[in-house]
Design an enzyme around this catalytic site. Structure first.
Site, PDB file in Angstrom:
ATOM      1  CG  ASP A   1    -102.594  17.819   4.559  1.00 17.93           C
ATOM      2  OD1 ASP A   1    -101.797  17.010   5.071  1.00 17.93           O
ATOM      3  OD2 ASP A   1    -102.400  18.362   3.465  1.00 17.93           O
TER       4      ASP A   1
ATOM      5  CG  ASP B   1    -102.509  12.284   6.634  1.00 20.91           C
ATOM      6  OD1 ASP B   1    -101.742  11.317   6.730  1.00 20.91           O
ATOM      7  OD2 ASP B   1    -102.449  13.106   5.713  1.00 20.91           O
TER       8      ASP B   1
ATOM      9  CG  ASP C   1     -99.831  11.900  -4.398  1.00 21.23           C
ATOM     10  OD1 ASP C   1    -100.815  11.310  -3.936  1.00 21.23           O
ATOM     11  OD2 ASP C   1     -98.887  11.301  -4.961  1.00 21.23           O
TER      12      ASP C   1
END
Length: 342
Positions: A127, A165, A316
């Site tokens: 991330d 991701d 989130d």
């Protein structure tokens, strides 16, 4: 960049809950009646296998929250949360005791005659320093993590969504170039390890309908091992409609040998948010709704399943008043449920 996706579905604090759930399952906890009364473990039953062969965890977080609400006399709110609790949702395996978690979840699912849905989200440099930053300390640690998960799964049925991701951030420049070669090697190795199991399906994360286009990601997916995987996942933790996700997935499938795919429909009932800061529309957007419930009865033969990969009700990230990524946010969960037509 991260804002184009919004995975934000992991919190270190989940480890203890996951291990607790696994322990309860190993102790023989099973679903019971459907009246919503009594213990958390008796609040839900499995969905019909012919439509949704995926496991409903009888000790899932939403199930336990229902029990808490009923104890507080909030029966109306508890019934709203049943829209989440009674559906199979993915279990995100944390780095602490991954073998125990994988074994507990797959044993619980197998005893119920269902398939566990697991998410691995522990790639190094995860991330790019955003809300869900972290991951394994290095490549060897990650390989040990994957090996432990595989040992825990064994021959039991499982569907694994691999590293939300991870490929996308190689494509969009978020992950520094110096980490690219190792990440491709780790992903390809994880696919090989998991596909070496007897009854495990593996889907590599492949972005969503709003971040870019399939021309940007199809080659990276090949380098990450898509050929050996069962397919790819789209819309993980995002809000794009099922219709748009199917169109994106079909275009991408044509570029990766006709691979099948799964769609995260957990929160896409009202489609994507179009207000506020464009860079954070993915993060706890208001006015969203639960999407199609998990099923293998989909609108296109290339779509193996609609899944609830992102766990509805978990934040989130720390935006729009939300708690840390992956933490339970009851008000948001209730808003999703109330907005749902199901």
């Amino acid at each position: 960049m991260y804002g184009s996706r919004g995975v934000g579905a992991f919190a270190g604090g989940r480890a203890s809950a996951a291990v607790l759930g696994a322990a309860l399952l190993l102790a023989g906890c099973s679903s019971g009646g459907d009246d919503g009364e009594g213990s958390a473990g008796s609040a839900v039953t499995q969905q019909p296998k012919e439509a949704a062969p995926f496991w409903v965890n009888p000790d899932g977080l939403a199930v336990r929250k229902i029990a808490e609400l009923r104890e507080d006399g909030k029966k109306a709110e508890a019934e709203q949360l049943r829209k989440i609790a009674e559906q199979p949702v993915a279990e995100w395996i944390s780095p602490e005791n991954p073998e125990e978690q994988a074994r507990g979840f797959t044993e619980g699912a197998d005893k119920a005659g269902r398939r566990a849905v697991l998410v691995l989200y522990n790639i190094p440099h995860r991330d790019c320093g955003q809300y869900s930053q972290g991951g394994a300390a290095d490549g060897d640690t990650y390989r040990e993590f994957v090996d432990a998960v595989a040992e825990g799964i064994g021959d039991r049925p499982a569907t694994v969504v691999l590293e939300p991701d991870a490929v996308l951030h190689l494509v969009d420049g978020c992950t520094p170039q110096e980490f690219h070669e190792e990440r491709y090697d780790l992903l390809k190795g994880a696919v090989a390890t998991l596909k070496g199991l007897k009854n495990t399906k593996v889907y590599l994360d492949a972005g969503n309908a709003g971040w870019g286009n399939p021309d940007q990601i199809h080659e990276p997916l090949k380098w990450a091992g898509i050929e050996q995987a069962d397919g790819f996942a789209v819309n993980v933790s995002n809000f794009y409609t099922t219709e748009d996700s199917i169109a994106y997935g079909k275009e991408l499938s044509a570029k990766v040998g006709g691979k099948h795919f799964v769609i995260d429909t957990s929160r896409n009932g009202n489609g994507p948010y179009t207000g506020g800061d464009p860079d954070e529309r993915w993060c706890n957007p208001p006015g969203r709704a639960l999407g199609e419930t998990p099923t293998t009865r989909t609108a296109d033969p290339l779509v193996d399943a609609y899944l609830w990969i992102k766990r509805p009700g978990e934040s989130d990230g720390e935006c729009k008043g939300g708690p840390k990524a992956g933490e339970w946010w009851e008000d948001y969960a209730l808003d999703l449920a109330r907005a749902s037509t199901s």
